[in-house]
Write a protein that holds these residues in place. Structure first.
Motif, PDB file in Angstrom:
ATOM      1  N   LYS A  17       1.042  -1.265  -0.220  1.00 15.97           N
ATOM      2  CA  LYS A  17       0.005   0.267  -0.134  1.00 15.97           C
ATOM      3  C   LYS A  17       0.725   1.358   0.057  1.00 15.97           C
ATOM      4  O   LYS A  17       1.563   1.466   0.790  1.00 15.97           O
ATOM      5  CB  LYS A  17      -0.528   0.290   1.494  1.00 15.97           C
ATOM      6  CG  LYS A  17      -1.406   1.066   1.397  1.00 15.97           C
ATOM      7  CD  LYS A  17      -2.581   0.829   2.379  1.00 15.97           C
ATOM      8  CE  LYS A  17      -2.268   1.172   4.024  1.00 15.97           C
ATOM      9  NZ  LYS A  17      -2.939   1.588   4.802  1.00 15.97           N
ATOM     10  N   CYS A  18       0.615   2.372  -0.576  1.00 17.16           N
ATOM     11  CA  CYS A  18       1.221   3.417  -0.445  1.00 17.16           C
ATOM     12  C   CYS A  18       1.241   4.672   0.605  1.00 17.16           C
ATOM     13  O   CYS A  18       0.085   4.626   0.571  1.00 17.16           O
ATOM     14  CB  CYS A  18       0.976   4.068  -2.233  1.00 17.16           C
ATOM     15  SG  CYS A  18       1.289   5.781  -2.028  1.00 17.16           S
ATOM     16  N   THR A  19       2.268   4.729   0.980  1.00 18.89           N
ATOM     17  CA  THR A  19       2.353   5.342   1.838  1.00 18.89           C
ATOM     18  C   THR A  19       1.640   6.778   2.073  1.00 18.89           C
ATOM     19  O   THR A  19       1.186   7.737   3.031  1.00 18.89           O
ATOM     20  CB  THR A  19       3.454   6.017   2.917  1.00 18.89           C
ATOM     21  OG1 THR A  19       3.945   6.105   1.961  1.00 18.89           O
ATOM     22  CG2 THR A  19       3.660   4.303   3.074  1.00 18.89           C
ATOM     23  N   GLU A  20       1.121   7.436   0.841  1.00 23.86           N
ATOM     24  CA  GLU A  20       1.052   8.469   0.532  1.00 23.86           C
ATOM     25  C   GLU A  20      -0.553   8.297   0.280  1.00 23.86           C
ATOM     26  O   GLU A  20      -1.234   8.922   1.151  1.00 23.86           O
ATOM     27  CB  GLU A  20       1.833   9.262  -0.546  1.00 23.86           C
ATOM     28  CG  GLU A  20       3.242  10.095  -0.461  1.00 23.86           C
ATOM     29  CD  GLU A  20       2.802  10.623   0.445  1.00 23.86           C
ATOM     30  OE1 GLU A  20       2.484  11.887   0.864  1.00 23.86           O
ATOM     31  OE2 GLU A  20       4.105  11.584   1.330  1.00 23.86           O
ATOM     32  N   CYS A  21      -0.687   7.983  -0.742  1.00 28.03           N
ATOM     33  CA  CYS A  21      -2.647   7.892  -0.999  1.00 28.03           C
ATOM     34  C   CYS A  21      -3.033   6.668  -0.912  1.00 28.03           C
ATOM     35  O   CYS A  21      -4.768   6.447  -1.196  1.00 28.03           O
ATOM     36  CB  CYS A  21      -1.946   8.486  -2.856  1.00 28.03           C
ATOM     37  SG  CYS A  21      -1.753   6.481  -3.559  1.00 28.03           S
ATOM     38  N   GLY A  22      -2.437   5.590  -0.312  1.00 29.04           N
ATOM     39  CA  GLY A  22      -2.632   4.620  -0.363  1.00 29.04           C
ATOM     40  C   GLY A  22      -3.129   3.452  -0.787  1.00 29.04           C
ATOM     41  O   GLY A  22      -4.331   2.282  -0.937  1.00 29.04           O
ATOM     42  N   SER A  43       7.042   3.208  -8.659  1.00 28.43           N
ATOM     43  CA  SER A  43       7.038   3.840  -7.919  1.00 28.43           C
ATOM     44  C   SER A  43       4.956   4.328  -7.925  1.00 28.43           C
ATOM     45  O   SER A  43       4.685   3.456  -9.106  1.00 28.43           O
ATOM     46  CB  SER A  43       7.583   5.430  -8.594  1.00 28.43           C
ATOM     47  OG  SER A  43       7.079   5.383  -9.780  1.00 28.43           O
ATOM     48  N   CYS A  44       4.556   4.766  -7.379  1.00 27.80           N
ATOM     49  CA  CYS A  44       2.663   4.980  -6.609  1.00 27.80           C
ATOM     50  C   CYS A  44       2.772   5.489  -7.964  1.00 27.80           C
ATOM     51  O   CYS A  44       3.506   6.818  -8.757  1.00 27.80           O
ATOM     52  CB  CYS A  44       2.679   5.598  -6.004  1.00 27.80           C
ATOM     53  SG  CYS A  44       0.608   5.679  -5.951  1.00 27.80           S
ATOM     54  N   ASN A  45       1.567   5.921  -8.226  1.00 27.87           N
ATOM     55  CA  ASN A  45       0.855   7.014  -9.358  1.00 27.87           C
ATOM     56  C   ASN A  45       1.090   8.118  -9.063  1.00 27.87           C
ATOM     57  O   ASN A  45       1.492   8.572  -9.852  1.00 27.87           O
ATOM     58  CB  ASN A  45      -0.873   6.785  -9.551  1.00 27.87           C
ATOM     59  CG  ASN A  45      -0.879   5.462 -10.587  1.00 27.87           C
ATOM     60  OD1 ASN A  45      -0.213   5.402 -11.230  1.00 27.87           O
ATOM     61  ND2 ASN A  45      -2.378   4.622 -10.586  1.00 27.87           N
ATOM     62  N   CYS A  46       1.081   8.507  -7.016  1.00 29.20           N
ATOM     63  CA  CYS A  46       1.227   9.751  -6.970  1.00 29.20           C
ATOM     64  C   CYS A  46       2.895  10.616  -6.632  1.00 29.20           C
ATOM     65  O   CYS A  46       2.660  11.210  -7.172  1.00 29.20           O
ATOM     66  CB  CYS A  46       0.442   9.763  -5.593  1.00 29.20           C
ATOM     67  SG  CYS A  46       1.392   8.211  -4.670  1.00 29.20           S
ATOM     68  N   GLY A  47       3.740   9.079  -7.600  1.00 30.98           N
ATOM     69  CA  GLY A  47       5.333  10.010  -7.547  1.00 30.98           C
ATOM     70  C   GLY A  47       5.732   9.112  -6.231  1.00 30.98           C
ATOM     71  O   GLY A  47       6.847   8.950  -6.611  1.00 30.98           O
ATOM     72  N   ASN A  48       4.799   8.596  -5.491  1.00 28.66           N
ATOM     73  CA  ASN A  48       5.569   7.781  -3.723  1.00 28.66           C
ATOM     74  C   ASN A  48       6.374   6.925  -4.248  1.00 28.66           C
ATOM     75  O   ASN A  48       5.946   5.932  -4.627  1.00 28.66           O
ATOM     76  CB  ASN A  48       4.547   7.737  -2.893  1.00 28.66           C
ATOM     77  CG  ASN A  48       5.506   7.362  -2.164  1.00 28.66           C
ATOM     78  OD1 ASN A  48       5.897   7.829  -1.807  1.00 28.66           O
ATOM     79  ND2 ASN A  48       4.253   6.544  -0.732  1.00 28.66           N
ATOM     80  N   ARG A  49       7.263   6.415  -3.621  1.00 31.78           N
ATOM     81  CA  ARG A  49       7.856   5.499  -4.004  1.00 31.78           C
ATOM     82  C   ARG A  49       8.105   4.649  -2.329  1.00 31.78           C
ATOM     83  O   ARG A  49       8.628   3.642  -2.421  1.00 31.78           O
ATOM     84  CB  ARG A  49       9.148   5.428  -3.890  1.00 31.78           C
ATOM     85  CG  ARG A  49       9.930   6.409  -5.300  1.00 31.78           C
ATOM     86  CD  ARG A  49      11.087   6.609  -6.115  1.00 31.78           C
ATOM     87  NE  ARG A  49      11.512   4.867  -5.685  1.00 31.78           N
ATOM     88  CZ  ARG A  49      11.613   4.746  -7.371  1.00 31.78           C
ATOM     89  NH1 ARG A  49      11.114   5.048  -8.434  1.00 31.78           N
ATOM     90  NH2 ARG A  49      12.153   4.224  -8.616  1.00 31.78           N
TER      91      ARG A  49
END
Ligand SMILES: [Zn+2]
Length: 55
Positions: A17-22, A43-49
């Motif tokens: 699970k992305c820690t930014e957007c879930g 990385s996530c769609n939101c750019g978080n890795r």
């Protein structure tokens, strides 16, 4: 028939699970302890890795 594994492919071993957007991704646990979502460039769609295991 040769089975070729793409760089971002492979068998998912965890759900991350992305820690930014879930957002949830099937992922592999990387050697550095982070998680690499499958089907993305790491990385996530939101750019978080950063990802955490989702249960
Ligand atoms: Zn995200």
């Amino acid at each position: 028939m040769t089975k070729k594994r793409p760089e971002n492919g492979g068998e998912p071993t965890v759900i991350a699970k992305c820690t930014e957007c879930g957002d949830i991704y099937p992922a592999q646990e990387a050697t550095d302890g982070n998680y690499r979502p499958i089907g993305t460039n790491g990385s996530c769609n939101c750019g978080n890795r950063d990802f955490e295991p989702a249960t």
